[in-house]
Design a protein around this motif. Structure first.
Motif, PDB file in Angstrom:
ATOM      1  N   SER A   1       0.111   5.758   0.083  1.00 62.14           N
ATOM      2  CA  SER A   1      -0.696   6.957  -0.135  1.00 62.14           C
ATOM      3  C   SER A   1       0.178   7.994  -0.816  1.00 62.14           C
ATOM      4  CB  SER A   1      -1.228   7.504   1.187  1.00 62.14           C
ATOM      5  OG  SER A   1      -2.217   6.647   1.697  1.00 62.14           O
TER       6      SER A   1
ATOM      7  N   ALA B   1      -2.634   2.754   5.876  1.00 60.30           N
ATOM      8  CA  ALA B   1      -1.859   3.889   5.374  1.00 60.30           C
ATOM      9  C   ALA B   1      -2.359   5.179   6.025  1.00 60.30           C
ATOM     10  CB  ALA B   1      -1.973   3.974   3.853  1.00 60.30           C
ATOM     11  N   PHE B   2      -1.424   5.910   6.604  1.00 61.48           N
ATOM     12  CA  PHE B   2      -1.740   7.153   7.305  1.00 61.48           C
ATOM     13  C   PHE B   2      -1.352   8.365   6.472  1.00 61.48           C
ATOM     14  CE2 PHE B   2      -0.617   4.246  10.884  1.00 61.48           C
ATOM     15  CZ  PHE B   2      -1.846   4.248  11.525  1.00 61.48           C
ATOM     16  N   ILE B   3      -2.222   9.377   6.448  1.00 62.35           N
ATOM     17  CA  ILE B   3      -1.818  10.717   6.024  1.00 62.35           C
ATOM     18  C   ILE B   3      -1.976  11.603   7.253  1.00 62.35           C
ATOM     19  CG2 ILE B   3      -2.270  12.669   4.483  1.00 62.35           C
ATOM     20  CD1 ILE B   3      -3.396  10.643   2.453  1.00 62.35           C
TER      21      ILE B   3
ATOM     22  N   THR C   1       0.825  -1.206   0.000  1.00 67.05           N
ATOM     23  CA  THR C   1       0.000   0.000   0.000  1.00 67.05           C
ATOM     24  C   THR C   1       0.856   1.251   0.000  1.00 67.05           C
ATOM     25  OG1 THR C   1      -1.923   1.051   1.048  1.00 67.05           O
ATOM     26  CG2 THR C   1      -0.190   0.294   2.517  1.00 67.05           C
TER      27      THR C   1
ATOM     28  N   PHE D   1      -5.558  13.536  -2.612  1.00 63.81           N
ATOM     29  CA  PHE D   1      -4.641  12.519  -2.122  1.00 63.81           C
ATOM     30  C   PHE D   1      -5.152  11.186  -2.672  1.00 63.81           C
ATOM     31  CE2 PHE D   1      -4.501  15.254   1.997  1.00 63.81           C
ATOM     32  CZ  PHE D   1      -3.534  16.082   1.472  1.00 63.81           C
TER      33      PHE D   1
ATOM     34  N   ASN E   1      -4.715   6.880  -2.453  1.00 62.37           N
ATOM     35  CA  ASN E   1      -4.114   5.640  -1.967  1.00 62.37           C
ATOM     36  C   ASN E   1      -4.316   4.553  -3.010  1.00 62.37           C
ATOM     37  OD1 ASN E   1      -4.531   2.790  -0.665  1.00 62.37           O
ATOM     38  ND2 ASN E   1      -3.235   3.900   0.759  1.00 62.37           N
TER      39      ASN E   1
ATOM     40  N   LYS F   1      -9.026  21.532   4.304  1.00 61.85           N
ATOM     41  CA  LYS F   1      -8.790  20.355   5.159  1.00 61.85           C
ATOM     42  C   LYS F   1      -8.068  19.246   4.393  1.00 61.85           C
ATOM     43  CE  LYS F   1     -10.954  22.016   8.769  1.00 61.85           C
ATOM     44  NZ  LYS F   1     -10.169  22.426   9.967  1.00 61.85           N
ATOM     45  N   GLY F   2      -7.721  19.547   3.154  1.00 63.20           N
ATOM     46  CA  GLY F   2      -6.952  18.616   2.341  1.00 63.20           C
ATOM     47  C   GLY F   2      -6.138  19.464   1.391  1.00 63.20           C
TER      48      GLY F   2
ATOM     49  N   ARG G   1       6.525  16.031   0.740  1.00 67.35           N
ATOM     50  CA  ARG G   1       5.460  15.722  -0.226  1.00 67.35           C
ATOM     51  C   ARG G   1       5.990  15.547  -1.646  1.00 67.35           C
ATOM     52  NH1 ARG G   1       0.574  19.541   0.789  1.00 67.35           N
ATOM     53  NH2 ARG G   1      -0.264  18.108  -0.757  1.00 67.35           N
TER      54      ARG G   1
ATOM     55  N   ARG H   1      11.252   8.006  -1.387  1.00 63.32           N
ATOM     56  CA  ARG H   1      11.553   8.967  -0.322  1.00 63.32           C
ATOM     57  C   ARG H   1      12.835   8.585   0.416  1.00 63.32           C
ATOM     58  NH1 ARG H   1       6.630   8.858   3.641  1.00 63.32           N
ATOM     59  NH2 ARG H   1       6.657   6.671   3.041  1.00 63.32           N
TER      60      ARG H   1
ATOM     61  N   PHE I   1      -5.836  11.111   8.321  1.00 62.99           N
ATOM     62  CA  PHE I   1      -6.695  10.333   7.422  1.00 62.99           C
ATOM     63  C   PHE I   1      -6.093   8.920   7.380  1.00 62.99           C
ATOM     64  CE2 PHE I   1      -7.060  14.531   4.826  1.00 62.99           C
ATOM     65  CZ  PHE I   1      -8.072  15.011   5.655  1.00 62.99           C
TER      66      PHE I   1
ATOM     67  N   THR J   1       3.197   5.692   5.723  1.00 69.42           N
ATOM     68  CA  THR J   1       2.962   6.903   6.503  1.00 69.42           C
ATOM     69  C   THR J   1       3.427   8.123   5.721  1.00 69.42           C
ATOM     70  OG1 THR J   1       3.345   5.675   8.548  1.00 69.42           O
ATOM     71  CG2 THR J   1       3.384   8.058   8.713  1.00 69.42           C
ATOM     72  N   LYS J   2       2.515   9.042   5.465  1.00 71.50           N
ATOM     73  CA  LYS J   2       2.874  10.310   4.846  1.00 71.50           C
ATOM     74  C   LYS J   2       2.509  11.431   5.809  1.00 71.50           C
ATOM     75  CE  LYS J   2       4.053   8.929   0.582  1.00 71.50           C
ATOM     76  NZ  LYS J   2       3.840   7.483   0.668  1.00 71.50           N
ATOM     77  N   VAL J   3       3.214  12.554   5.675  1.00 70.86           N
ATOM     78  CA  VAL J   3       2.900  13.725   6.503  1.00 70.86           C
ATOM     79  C   VAL J   3       2.708  14.921   5.582  1.00 70.86           C
ATOM     80  CG1 VAL J   3       3.677  15.213   8.394  1.00 70.86           C
ATOM     81  CG2 VAL J   3       4.315  12.790   8.386  1.00 70.86           C
ATOM     82  N   VAL J   4       1.648  15.699   5.812  1.00 71.07           N
ATOM     83  CA  VAL J   4       1.430  16.930   5.047  1.00 71.07           C
ATOM     84  C   VAL J   4       1.530  18.134   5.989  1.00 71.07           C
ATOM     85  CG1 VAL J   4       0.024  15.817   3.267  1.00 71.07           C
ATOM     86  CG2 VAL J   4      -1.098  16.794   5.280  1.00 71.07           C
TER      87      VAL J   4
ATOM     88  N   ASN K   1      -6.262   5.102   5.350  1.00 77.25           N
ATOM     89  CA  ASN K   1      -6.781   4.147   4.372  1.00 77.25           C
ATOM     90  C   ASN K   1      -6.497   2.745   4.874  1.00 77.25           C
ATOM     91  OD1 ASN K   1      -6.196   2.123   2.009  1.00 77.25           O
ATOM     92  ND2 ASN K   1      -7.589   3.658   1.174  1.00 77.25           N
TER      93      ASN K   1
ATOM     94  N   ILE L   1      -9.035  10.964  -1.713  1.00 78.18           N
ATOM     95  CA  ILE L   1      -9.516  11.967  -0.755  1.00 78.18           C
ATOM     96  C   ILE L   1      -9.426  13.296  -1.494  1.00 78.18           C
ATOM     97  CG2 ILE L   1      -9.149  13.119   1.463  1.00 78.18           C
ATOM     98  CD1 ILE L   1      -7.883  10.495   2.467  1.00 78.18           C
TER      99      ILE L   1
ATOM    100  N   GLY M   1      -4.134  19.107   5.652  1.00 75.93           N
ATOM    101  CA  GLY M   1      -4.833  17.876   6.001  1.00 75.93           C
ATOM    102  C   GLY M   1      -5.691  18.191   7.208  1.00 75.93           C
TER     103      GLY M   1
END
Lengths: 348, 348
Positions: free
Chosen positions: A67, B105-107, A65, A152, A154, A147-148, A346, A234, B152, B140-143, B154, A107, B148
């Motif tokens: 995102s 999966a985390f954002i 997976t 995004f 996944n 809020k986004g 990002r 990354r 979030f 894991t992603k960070v914005v 998934n 999203i 965000g």
């Protein structure tokens, strides 16, 4: 925004931007899906009217997976849609697997123009076709403006592992050669060039690509001589090599002169004060290969898609376990650590 | 924020909030994963050091994805972590499948307090254990702050379809009975009550729950007598029934008096001007069942978890194809359409 995909002209929607109703699960969600997502991605398994897809699988299967939150959403050489397909296809390939099925979850931020969403969707379609993977299930959520960030995505993928593949950290051993499949740092610098408004003589494009066909052809020929595969996204080449040194409890030596990189990428890195070893890649992989097959793997790889500029960049050594040592072009040696902070948020 | 999970005390991190470096793929990502995610979710398959997990699968397999953007992240009766596990486990159950493997999966939004992330992680763990599903791969992603909204999630799931299951829209036929497994609209109203600052005599809690064990016990006993299963999440009961009427090309009749609902939920709906038929559910499913088995399915379901208040609420009819007709408590009849706009954004 690139050119519109001519094979998939956008149907007439009675809305120009995404609104919260498109995430309601109700009528608007259905409209968006029927005319939009399902219209573009149509395939026999994409079950438009159930909560999941039903697949027939057998044997060892890889599951991965990712995102995607890349900013900007459209960048030189691609957009978040194809990045999202290629990213998961490549993660499966690094397990020695041929991507078969993808899930696709959006999203969306309220206000996203339908033209942009459409272009991303058609890129998903094209990338999936190229990789030979089917999008079989999905989800769409919408969040309020602020809020986004536009969109995004996944993707989660399933793929059958090649019967000849025997890829794991435990197979990495002293003497193994490290092959890098193509010029490094291109994706990260292509994204940065847009963010920073840099201009190059030629437009630097992201190297986003599906590596699965290339990888599977190598596995088909060389089988267990390929000990490990990784894609240095990354954190870049330096981070992946450090993970190998740490997890395989070995030393890694690399030779700066051997590491493939486009000249303009090198120049941009200098300008921006970035070390290319830490800059993200998308269409590049690392193969750790049995010593006596390394030359043959390299020769073959150079004839395959995305492998023309492949190089043997280093080897696994017994000395300095858990450390990556770089031999610089001018003859020095230095330890290369894992990426410590964050250079380029990002990037994918 | 509820009470901290005592079985999983938070380790000492040298950071109190999530920052962009945690999404870099480098050292900070590794720290967060090693001490955090992998520490909590540890299981033999969760491959901490590769791009995907390797699974052994055989036979018909369901595959389903959902992203979760619920706001607020913590709500009465749960948080986004357990919602994300239960949601995908339930989507698989609606395909007649026992959830086996999940991706996660985390954002994350920069600034998310580690204590909150930890509480969400431990809820993921607890919910996964309860459902009997393993989290085997993740991301894991960070914005940046403001791009965000805290977190979030998934989840994408894989599960083996029960050999006795024969669930599809094509099996829905005239005479079939429609069973609703429990009181409707509870989740949506629990979320709304926090957002609107409503107070009830008792605290109304979300009904988030894993329905897989209940569903699989029913399939085990009644097999193909169960024609269709759906969970009426976003869009509520009305939307799912409309999808059935549309896709099975049949009429649906339901009886308001038979639809289970908590009294306080009914009261809150009146107060807020919401029709409970459109309000989201989490721990409720709809079964469309062969007429002569409907009574037996109901009796059995009432003895199972989350089924005590199940009711037969209606039937599939030949009349008025593609329409859902409600018989009201006072004897009237009205057509119930699909949710048109959006009442309650970000309910899941």
């Amino acid at each position: 925004m690139g050119t519109m995909n001519l094979q998939c002209p956008m149907p007439k929607f009675d809305f120009e931007v995404i609104n919260l109703g498109h995430g309601s699960g109700g009528l608007l969600t259905n409209k968006l899906l029927e005319a939009g997502v399902f219209g573009v991605l149509k395939n026999p398994l994409l079950d438009t009217h159930h909560d999941g897809a039903v697949l027939q699988l057998t044997g060892p299967t890889a599951f991965s997976t990712d995102s995607f939150v890349v900013s900007p959403v459209f960048f030189p050489g691609g957009n978040i849609g194809e990045l999202a397909v290629n990213g998961t296809v490549n993660d499966l390939a690094m397990c020695g697997a041929a991507a078969q099925y993808l899930s696709l979850a959006f999203i969306l931020e309220e206000g996203l123009p339908m033209t942009e969403f459409w272009e991303i969707l058609t890129s998903v379609k094209t990338a999936a076709e190229r990789a030979g993977v089917q999008v079989v299930t999905g989800d769409t959520k919408v969040v309020e403006r602020g809020k986004g960030d536009k969109i995004f995505i996944n993707t989660t993928g399933i793929g059958a592992i090649h019967p000849k593949a025997d890829i794991s950290m435990s197979r990495v051993k002293t003497g193994d050669r490290i092959i890098v499949s193509g010029p490094i740092a291109t994706h990260g610098i292509a994204i940065m060039s847009v963010r920073e408004g840099l201009e190059f003589e030629t437009t630097l494009q992201s190297d986003t690509a599906n590596l699965n066909h290339t990888i599977l052809q190598l596995i088909d020929v060389f089988g267990p001589a390929i000990h490990l595969l990784r894609d240095p996204t990354r954190g870049g080449l330096a981070t992946v090599l450090n993970e190998i040194a740490r997890d395989a409890r070995c030393g890694v030596e690399i030779h700066q002169r051997q590491i493939p990189m486009l000249e303009e990428v090198g120049g941009a890195c200098e300008l921006l004060g970035l070390d290319p070893l830490y800059v993200a890649n998308e269409g590049v992989f690392i193969a750790v290969v049995e010593e006596q097959f390394a030359g043959a793997v390299l020769d073959r790889l150079r004839k395959l898609d995305f492998g023309a500029e492949a190089q043997i960049v280093g080897e696994i050594v017994e000395a300095h376990p858990r450390q990556v040592v770089l031999h610089s072009e001018i003859g020095g040696r230095r330890v290369v650590n894992m990426l410590a902070g964050e250079q380029l948020p990002r990037i994918c």
